[in-house]
Motif scaffolding. Structure first.
Motif, PDB file in Angstrom:
ATOM      1  N   PRO A 274       0.811  -1.231   0.000  1.00 30.62           N
ATOM      2  CA  PRO A 274       0.000   0.000   0.000  1.00 30.62           C
ATOM      3  C   PRO A 274       0.842   1.277   0.000  1.00 30.62           C
ATOM      4  CG  PRO A 274      -0.924  -1.612   1.511  1.00 30.62           C
ATOM      5  CD  PRO A 274       0.388  -2.176   1.047  1.00 30.62           C
ATOM      6  N   VAL A 275       1.976   1.239   0.701  1.00 33.74           N
ATOM      7  CA  VAL A 275       2.829   2.439   0.774  1.00 33.74           C
ATOM      8  C   VAL A 275       3.458   2.734  -0.585  1.00 33.74           C
ATOM      9  CG1 VAL A 275       4.886   3.444   1.824  1.00 33.74           C
ATOM     10  CG2 VAL A 275       3.301   2.099   3.213  1.00 33.74           C
ATOM     11  N   THR A 276       3.987   1.707  -1.241  1.00 36.75           N
ATOM     12  CA  THR A 276       4.625   1.950  -2.535  1.00 36.75           C
ATOM     13  C   THR A 276       3.596   2.293  -3.610  1.00 36.75           C
ATOM     14  OG1 THR A 276       4.581  -0.446  -2.939  1.00 36.75           O
ATOM     15  CG2 THR A 276       6.607   0.479  -2.058  1.00 36.75           C
ATOM     16  N   PHE A 277       2.389   1.721  -3.498  1.00 41.41           N
ATOM     17  CA  PHE A 277       1.335   2.097  -4.436  1.00 41.41           C
ATOM     18  C   PHE A 277       0.977   3.574  -4.277  1.00 41.41           C
ATOM     19  CE2 PHE A 277      -3.156   2.606  -5.619  1.00 41.41           C
ATOM     20  CZ  PHE A 277      -3.115   2.156  -6.934  1.00 41.41           C
ATOM     21  N   CYS A 278       0.925   4.033  -3.037  1.00 36.55           N
ATOM     22  CA  CYS A 278       0.675   5.463  -2.786  1.00 36.55           C
ATOM     23  C   CYS A 278       1.809   6.318  -3.338  1.00 36.55           C
ATOM     24  CB  CYS A 278       0.508   5.706  -1.286  1.00 36.55           C
ATOM     25  SG  CYS A 278      -1.017   5.044  -0.593  1.00 36.55           S
ATOM     26  N   SER A 279       3.038   5.798  -3.288  1.00 38.75           N
ATOM     27  CA  SER A 279       4.175   6.539  -3.841  1.00 38.75           C
ATOM     28  C   SER A 279       4.021   6.717  -5.347  1.00 38.75           C
ATOM     29  CB  SER A 279       5.486   5.799  -3.540  1.00 38.75           C
ATOM     30  OG  SER A 279       5.718   5.711  -2.158  1.00 38.75           O
ATOM     31  N   VAL A 280       3.558   5.659  -6.029  1.00 39.87           N
ATOM     32  CA  VAL A 280       3.345   5.738  -7.472  1.00 39.87           C
ATOM     33  C   VAL A 280       2.248   6.750  -7.788  1.00 39.87           C
ATOM     34  CG1 VAL A 280       2.605   4.453  -9.505  1.00 39.87           C
ATOM     35  CG2 VAL A 280       4.146   3.382  -7.864  1.00 39.87           C
ATOM     36  N   VAL A 281       1.126   6.669  -7.053  1.00 37.86           N
ATOM     37  CA  VAL A 281       0.014   7.605  -7.272  1.00 37.86           C
ATOM     38  C   VAL A 281       0.458   9.032  -6.968  1.00 37.86           C
ATOM     39  CG1 VAL A 281      -2.300   8.257  -6.505  1.00 37.86           C
ATOM     40  CG2 VAL A 281      -1.721   5.843  -6.802  1.00 37.86           C
ATOM     41  N   LEU A 282       1.229   9.205  -5.906  1.00 36.57           N
ATOM     42  CA  LEU A 282       1.717  10.534  -5.532  1.00 36.57           C
ATOM     43  C   LEU A 282       2.614  11.112  -6.618  1.00 36.57           C
ATOM     44  CD1 LEU A 282       1.716  12.567  -3.121  1.00 36.57           C
ATOM     45  CD2 LEU A 282       3.851  11.496  -2.391  1.00 36.57           C
ATOM     46  N   SER A 283       3.438  10.263  -7.216  1.00 39.38           N
ATOM     47  CA  SER A 283       4.323  10.724  -8.282  1.00 39.38           C
ATOM     48  C   SER A 283       3.519  11.220  -9.482  1.00 39.38           C
ATOM     49  CB  SER A 283       5.266   9.600  -8.697  1.00 39.38           C
ATOM     50  OG  SER A 283       6.092   9.999  -9.776  1.00 39.38           O
ATOM     51  N   TYR A 284       2.510  10.454  -9.864  1.00 39.52           N
ATOM     52  CA  TYR A 284       1.693  10.874 -11.001  1.00 39.52           C
ATOM     53  C   TYR A 284       0.869  12.125 -10.671  1.00 39.52           C
ATOM     54  CZ  TYR A 284       2.929   6.715 -13.598  1.00 39.52           C
ATOM     55  OH  TYR A 284       3.627   5.755 -14.288  1.00 39.52           O
ATOM     56  N   GLY A 285       0.465  12.251  -9.408  1.00 42.12           N
ATOM     57  CA  GLY A 285      -0.211  13.479  -9.001  1.00 42.12           C
ATOM     58  C   GLY A 285       0.705  14.687  -9.110  1.00 42.12           C
ATOM     59  N   GLY A 286       1.975  14.496  -8.692  1.00 40.89           N
ATOM     60  CA  GLY A 286       2.946  15.583  -8.820  1.00 40.89           C
ATOM     61  C   GLY A 286       3.224  15.933 -10.256  1.00 40.89           C
ATOM     62  N   GLU A 287       3.302  14.915 -11.127  1.00 43.89           N
ATOM     63  CA  GLU A 287       3.548  15.181 -12.548  1.00 43.89           C
ATOM     64  C   GLU A 287       2.363  15.896 -13.188  1.00 43.89           C
ATOM     65  OE1 GLU A 287       4.991  12.824 -16.618  1.00 43.89           O
ATOM     66  OE2 GLU A 287       4.338  11.700 -14.857  1.00 43.89           O
ATOM     67  N   ALA A 288       1.149  15.491 -12.816  1.00 45.01           N
ATOM     68  CA  ALA A 288      -0.045  16.157 -13.345  1.00 45.01           C
ATOM     69  C   ALA A 288      -0.087  17.618 -12.918  1.00 45.01           C
ATOM     70  CB  ALA A 288      -1.301  15.421 -12.875  1.00 45.01           C
ATOM     71  N   LEU A 289       0.256  17.887 -11.655  1.00 42.82           N
ATOM     72  CA  LEU A 289       0.293  19.268 -11.175  1.00 42.82           C
ATOM     73  C   LEU A 289       1.371  20.064 -11.888  1.00 42.82           C
ATOM     74  CD1 LEU A 289      -0.697  21.442  -9.228  1.00 42.82           C
ATOM     75  CD2 LEU A 289       0.886  20.525  -7.506  1.00 42.82           C
ATOM     76  N   PHE A 290       2.505  19.425 -12.161  1.00 44.01           N
ATOM     77  CA  PHE A 290       3.595  20.101 -12.873  1.00 44.01           C
ATOM     78  C   PHE A 290       3.146  20.499 -14.280  1.00 44.01           C
ATOM     79  CE2 PHE A 290       7.518  20.437 -15.285  1.00 44.01           C
ATOM     80  CZ  PHE A 290       8.371  21.080 -14.411  1.00 44.01           C
ATOM     81  N   LEU A 291       2.448  19.601 -14.970  1.00 40.37           N
ATOM     82  CA  LEU A 291       1.944  19.899 -16.316  1.00 40.37           C
ATOM     83  C   LEU A 291       0.908  21.014 -16.281  1.00 40.37           C
ATOM     84  CD1 LEU A 291       1.557  16.267 -17.683  1.00 40.37           C
ATOM     85  CD2 LEU A 291       3.265  17.945 -18.391  1.00 40.37           C
ATOM     86  N   TYR A 292       0.044  20.978 -15.258  1.00 37.78           N
ATOM     87  CA  TYR A 292      -0.958  22.032 -15.121  1.00 37.78           C
ATOM     88  C   TYR A 292      -0.293  23.384 -14.862  1.00 37.78           C
ATOM     89  CZ  TYR A 292      -4.566  24.946 -13.003  1.00 37.78           C
ATOM     90  OH  TYR A 292      -5.396  25.995 -12.697  1.00 37.78           O
ATOM     91  N   ALA A 293       0.749  23.378 -14.020  1.00 33.88           N
ATOM     92  CA  ALA A 293       1.468  24.618 -13.723  1.00 33.88           C
ATOM     93  C   ALA A 293       2.142  25.178 -14.972  1.00 33.88           C
ATOM     94  CB  ALA A 293       2.488  24.377 -12.621  1.00 33.88           C
ATOM     95  N   GLU A 294       2.714  24.269 -15.787  1.00 35.80           N
ATOM     96  CA  GLU A 294       3.338  24.710 -17.044  1.00 35.80           C
ATOM     97  C   GLU A 294       2.317  25.407 -17.937  1.00 35.80           C
ATOM     98  OE1 GLU A 294       6.331  24.473 -18.643  1.00 35.80           O
ATOM     99  OE2 GLU A 294       7.498  23.656 -16.983  1.00 35.80           O
ATOM    100  N   ARG A 295       1.153  24.803 -18.076  1.00 35.36           N
ATOM    101  CA  ARG A 295       0.122  25.366 -18.955  1.00 35.36           C
ATOM    102  C   ARG A 295      -0.456  26.648 -18.366  1.00 35.36           C
ATOM    103  NH1 ARG A 295      -4.965  21.975 -21.576  1.00 35.36           N
ATOM    104  NH2 ARG A 295      -5.704  23.655 -22.924  1.00 35.36           N
TER     105      ARG A 295
END
Length: 301
Positions: A274-295
Motif C-alpha cells: 500500500p505504501v509503494t502504491f501510494c508513492s506511485v500515485v503521488l508521483s503521477y499526481g505531482g507530474e499532473a500538477l507540474f503539467l498544469y502549472a506549465e500550462r
C-alpha cells in the motif's frame, strides 16, 4: 484537436507501452542483462531503419555539417548514458517504479533552468516538485530490495536524461532537426557501444546466453528495436504537430497506461505494498500538477 492529432497521440501511447513492455520482457523475463549488446542492437537497427525511411522519402534528413556534429557530441554522449543506465535500471525495477524515479529528471531539468536563467518558480511548480521528490524518496525507503544497484542505475539514468533536456533547452541554435539529431545519436551510440562490448565482456557473455538460439528471444529483441524506432518517429511527429503542453499530457497518459497494465501482466510480477502504491500515485499526481502549472504559467505569462 482534430481526429488526425488524436490518432497520432493514441499511436504514440501504444508504441510507448509496447516499447517498454518488450524491453522489460527481454531484460527481466528473459534476463538478457548485457546492455551494450542490447542497446547497440537497438541503436544500430534504429539507424538502419532511419536510413531506409529517408531513402524511401518518408522522412527528411539533410547533410550533417562538421560544426553541427561537434555541437551535438555532448548530447550524444548523454544519450548513451541515458539508454545504458536506463536499460540497467529497467532490468532491475518494475515499470511503475522506474517511471517514478524517471520523473525526477523533470525536477532536475526544472531546477537547472531556475538556476541558469534565474527564473522565479511558482508555488504550483514547487508543490509538484516536492510531490515528485517525496514519492521517489518514499519508494526507495520502503523498497530497499531493489537497491542499491537498481536505484543507482536509475539515478544515473535520470541525471543523463535531465541533463540532456537542459542541453537541448540551453542550445542557442539547433543546427540539426530532431531526426538528424536522433540519427547522430544512433550512429555514435552504435560505434561506442560496439567498442564497449569488448571491454565490458558483454560480447562474450552474450555468446554464452542460454536463449541465444530461441525464437522467443529473437522475436523479443526484434520487437523491442522496431517498437523503439516507431516510438521515436511518432514522438518527433507529435512534437511537430502538437503544442508542447499537449505533448506533455500525452507522455503522462502513456506512462499511466504502461504502469497500469504492467500490474496485470503476470510475467512482470509487479508486487507493491500500500505504501509503494501510494508513492506511485503521488508521483503521477505531482507530474499532473507540474503539467498544469506549465500550462497555467504559459497562459497568464
Amino acid at each position: 484537436m482534430n481526429e488526425a492529432r488524436v490518432i497520432l497521440a493514441l499511436v504514440f501511447c501504444i508504441c510507448f507501452t509496447l516499447s517498454y513492455f518488450t524491453n522489460k520482457y527481454v531484460l527481466s523475463v528473459l534476463k538478457f542483462t548485457f546492455p551494450t549488446i542490447f542497446q547497440g542492437w537497438q541503436t544500430s537497427t534504429g539507424a538502419l531503419l532511419l536510413l531506409v525511411t529517408w531513402k524511401l522519402g518518408l522522412v527528411e534528413i539533410n547533410g550533417l555539417s562538421r560544426s553541427a556534429v561537434f555541437s551535438q557530441l555532448p548530447g550524444s554522449f548523454l544519450f548513451i548514458g541515458n539508454i545504458y543506465a536506463g536499460s540497467k535500471a529497467l532490468s532491475l525495477l518494475p515499470i511503475p517504479f522506474f517511471f517514478v524515479l524517471q520523473n525526477i529528471s523533470e525536477v532536475f531539468a526544472f531546477l537547472s533552468v531556475i538556476f541558469t536563467r534565474q527564473e522565479k518558480a511558482t508555488w504550483r511548480k514547487l508543490i509538484s516538485v516536492c510531490l515528485l521528490l517525496g514519492s521517489a524518496v518514499s519508494l526507495i525507503v520502503y523498497n530497499p530490495r531493489f537497491g542499491p544497484s537498481g536505484y543507482t542505475w536509475a539515478f544515473i539514468h535520470l541525471f543523463c536524461a535531465g541533463t540532456y533536456k537542459v542541453f537541448q533547452k540551453n542550445s542557442k541554435t539547433r543546427p540539426l532537426s530532431d531526426l538528424e539529431e536522433q540519427f547522430m545519436n544512433y550512429m555514435i551510440s552504435t560505434l561506442l557501444l560496439a567498442s564497449l562490448s569488448y571491454t565490458t565482456g558483454d560480447l562474450f557473455g552474450a555468446l554464452d546466453f542460454p536463449l541465444l538460439t530461441s525464437y522467443i528471444f529473437h522475436a523479443g529483441c526484434l520487437s523491442s528495436a522496431v517498437f523503439g524506432f516507431m516510438l521515436m518517429l511518432v514522438t518527433v511527429k507529435m512534437r511537430g504537430s502538437l503544442p508542447q503542453e499537449h505533448c506533455g499530457v500525452w507522455f503522462f497518459l502513456a506512462k499511466v497506461l504502461a504502469s497500469g497494465l504492467s500490474f496485470y501482466l503476470t510475467a512482470f510480477n509487479t508486487e507493491v505494498s500500500p505504501v509503494t502504491f501510494c508513492s506511485v500515485v503521488l508521483s503521477y499526481g505531482g507530474e499532473a500538477l507540474f503539467l498544469y502549472a506549465e500550462r497555467f504559467d504559459k497562459t497568464f505569462r
